[in-house]
Design a protein around this motif. Structure first.
Motif, short mmCIF file in Angstrom:
data_model
loop_
_atom_site.label_atom_id
_atom_site.label_comp_id
_atom_site.label_asym_id
_atom_site.label_seq_id
_atom_site.Cartn_x
_atom_site.Cartn_y
_atom_site.Cartn_z
N LEU A 248 19.64 115.53 -20.34
CA LEU A 248 20.74 114.62 -20.65
C LEU A 248 21.45 114.16 -19.37
O LEU A 248 21.81 112.98 -19.23
CB LEU A 248 21.74 115.30 -21.58
CG LEU A 248 21.34 115.39 -23.05
CD1 LEU A 248 22.26 116.35 -23.80
CD2 LEU A 248 21.40 114.01 -23.71
N VAL A 249 21.66 115.08 -18.46
CA VAL A 249 22.32 114.74 -17.20
C VAL A 249 21.45 113.77 -16.41
O VAL A 249 21.94 112.76 -15.87
CB VAL A 249 22.62 116.00 -16.38
CG1 VAL A 249 23.12 115.64 -14.97
CG2 VAL A 249 23.66 116.86 -17.10
N ASP A 250 20.17 114.04 -16.33
CA ASP A 250 19.24 113.17 -15.60
C ASP A 250 19.21 111.77 -16.20
O ASP A 250 19.21 110.76 -15.49
CB ASP A 250 17.84 113.79 -15.63
CG ASP A 250 16.89 113.14 -14.64
OD1 ASP A 250 17.37 112.56 -13.65
OD2 ASP A 250 15.68 113.20 -14.86
N THR A 251 19.21 111.71 -17.53
CA THR A 251 19.22 110.41 -18.22
C THR A 251 20.52 109.67 -17.95
O THR A 251 20.53 108.44 -17.72
CB THR A 251 19.03 110.61 -19.73
OG1 THR A 251 17.80 111.30 -19.96
CG2 THR A 251 19.02 109.28 -20.47
N GLU A 302 14.27 112.24 -28.33
CA GLU A 302 13.75 110.91 -27.99
C GLU A 302 14.55 110.31 -26.84
O GLU A 302 13.98 109.70 -25.92
CB GLU A 302 13.83 110.00 -29.21
CG GLU A 302 13.37 108.57 -28.95
CD GLU A 302 11.90 108.48 -28.58
OE1 GLU A 302 11.53 107.50 -27.89
OE2 GLU A 302 11.13 109.38 -28.96
N HIS A 303 15.86 110.52 -26.85
CA HIS A 303 16.74 109.98 -25.80
C HIS A 303 16.38 110.53 -24.43
O HIS A 303 16.48 109.81 -23.42
CB HIS A 303 18.19 110.30 -26.16
CG HIS A 303 19.20 109.87 -25.15
ND1 HIS A 303 19.48 108.56 -24.88
CD2 HIS A 303 20.00 110.61 -24.32
CE1 HIS A 303 20.41 108.49 -23.93
NE2 HIS A 303 20.74 109.72 -23.58
N VAL A 304 15.98 111.81 -24.36
CA VAL A 304 15.73 112.45 -23.07
C VAL A 304 14.25 112.63 -22.78
O VAL A 304 13.88 113.31 -21.83
CB VAL A 304 16.44 113.82 -22.99
CG1 VAL A 304 17.95 113.65 -23.17
CG2 VAL A 304 15.86 114.82 -24.00
N SER A 305 13.39 112.00 -23.56
CA SER A 305 11.95 112.24 -23.44
C SER A 305 11.44 111.99 -22.02
O SER A 305 10.70 112.81 -21.45
CB SER A 305 11.18 111.35 -24.43
OG SER A 305 9.80 111.52 -24.29
N ASP A 306 11.82 110.87 -21.42
CA ASP A 306 11.35 110.57 -20.07
C ASP A 306 11.89 111.58 -19.06
O ASP A 306 11.16 112.01 -18.15
CB ASP A 306 11.76 109.15 -19.66
CG ASP A 306 11.02 108.08 -20.44
OD1 ASP A 306 9.96 108.40 -21.03
OD2 ASP A 306 11.50 106.93 -20.46
N ALA A 307 13.14 111.95 -19.20
CA ALA A 307 13.76 112.87 -18.25
C ALA A 307 13.18 114.27 -18.33
O ALA A 307 13.17 115.00 -17.34
CB ALA A 307 15.28 112.92 -18.48
N LEU A 308 12.67 114.65 -19.48
CA LEU A 308 12.08 115.98 -19.62
C LEU A 308 10.84 116.14 -18.77
O LEU A 308 10.56 117.23 -18.25
CB LEU A 308 11.75 116.27 -21.09
CG LEU A 308 12.92 116.64 -21.98
CD1 LEU A 308 12.48 116.70 -23.44
CD2 LEU A 308 13.54 117.99 -21.56
N GLY A 309 10.06 115.07 -18.61
CA GLY A 309 8.89 115.12 -17.75
C GLY A 309 7.95 116.24 -18.16
O GLY A 309 7.56 116.37 -19.31
#
Length: 357
Positions: A248-251, A302-309
């Motif tokens: 969440l922070v990364d996003t 879904e909101h953080v999917s990219d940031a999770l990597g």
């Protein structure tokens, strides 16, 4: 981004299943903590805290949390006590002693009965950020997601020897303090400082380092501190909170201005998350409508999917485990009674959580 977790625990007498104010004795026995990690006193003498070192990834964080639980559990058992991971004590100490120290005394003088019986424990996640301006920007973006983190981390259904009907009674206890809940939309570090100074001037906070907001720029570290979840029933639950919070922070760091959401709807979302956890409805802060809490959890993923990597699959597996086996609150209620919940959540000497949770 770096990450760290602070875990608060209760010290419990195995014969009565009730907390006892023996924090100083237990902390004096703590050994073999990971690099940079610390064990601390908390407000009440029935509590101890483990603070991990600064970790680079979730695997390193897990190692710290396992080692921290092991060290505190061994120290507690050497004193004939259990270390229990619950947001509130299922069986309470009717008159817990507050920890000694000037700051704790200031807090007691200001809040009186609000703190004299306070025995709540949380799981606080710290995520590294470059500066305070970034921290405030991130906190603004975290606002709509804090209730879902609470629902996922609910682990305090019992209080005063009975079922409260809430998944997180700890959150209801915290709601009695000034400026508790979701923070307002700040917009800038200057605005954050001004709001905090105003509350200190109003006489409802001891100083600028004390707030009760569920997320804030840390007053001690270059981090965003998210302290919405109850004490984690297991290490896996703590790692899950940390993984989602960091994502969440990364996003948020690369996002534009945060949305202006209704503060009353956000408050309703927090209350609903505390009431039902993941086992009932939630409130969508964006639409101001009631929806199943699990839908909000899926929206967060879904909101953080990219940031999770590379953490996407491990985090998904941890979420699926909670959905299958329950949050801490659901597991406590399945145990059947407050004393059985204590047995369930007593940390085992191996440090991996509780033997039955």
């Amino acid at each position: 981004m770096t990450i760290g977790v602070e875990e608060e625990f209760l010290l419990v007498d195995p014969s009565t299943r009730r907390p006892v104010a023996r924090a100083a004795d237990v902390l004096a026995r703590v050994r073999d903590l990971p690099p940079g990690a610390k064990a601390h006193r908390e407000l009440s003498g029935v509590q101890v805290e483990f603070a991990s070192g600064v970790c680079a990834d979730l695997d390193e964080l897990r190692e710290h949390l396992v080692a921290g639980r092991r060290a505190l559990t061994e120290a507690a058992r050497a004193e004939g006590l259990w270390l229990v991971a619950s947001g509130t004590p299922p069986l309470a100490d009717p008159s817990p002693a507050l920890s000694a120290g000037e700051r704790f005394e200031q807090i007691e003088v200001m809040y009186r009965r609000q703190v004299t019986g306070y025995q709540c424990c949380g799981c606080h996640v710290h995520v590294g950020v470059p500066d305070v301006e970034t921290a405030v920007h991130v906190v603004d973006h975290l606002r709509p997601w804090l209730p879902t983190l609470l629902a996922l981390g609910a682990n305090s259904p019992f209080d005063d020897d009975g079922d409260t009907g809430y998944a997180s009674w700890r959150m209801m206890d915290q709601a009695r303090f000034p400026n508790s809940g979701v923070p307002p939309l700040f917009g800038s570090a200057a605005a954050y400082d001004a709001r905090l100074a105003r509350l200190v001037d109003c006489g409802v906070l001891v100083d600028h380092t004390q707030t009760f907001w569920l997320a804030r720029p840390s007053p001690k570290y270059p981090t965003v501190e998210v302290r919405v979840a109850d004490a984690a029933a297991t290490v896996d639950h703590a790692v899950l909170q940390a993984g989602l919070t960091r994502a969440l922070v990364d996003t948020a760091r690369v996002a534009g201005p945060a949305p202006e959401l209704d503060d009353q709807v956000l408050a309703a979302a927090v209350w609903t998350a505390a009431r039902y956890g993941l086992s009932g409805p939630g409130v969508d802060p964006f639409t101001a409508r009631r929806v199943p809490a699990v839908e909000l959890l899926e929206a967060l993923l879904e909101h953080v999917s990219d940031a999770l990597g590379e953490d996407r699959e491990p985090v998904r597996a941890l979420v699926d485990d909670v959905l299958e086996h329950g949050t801490g609150a659901q597991r406590q209620l399945r145990a059947g009674s407050p004393d059985e919940a204590v047995d369930l959540l007593a940390c085992d000497p191996a440090g991996a959580g509780s033997p039955r949770a």
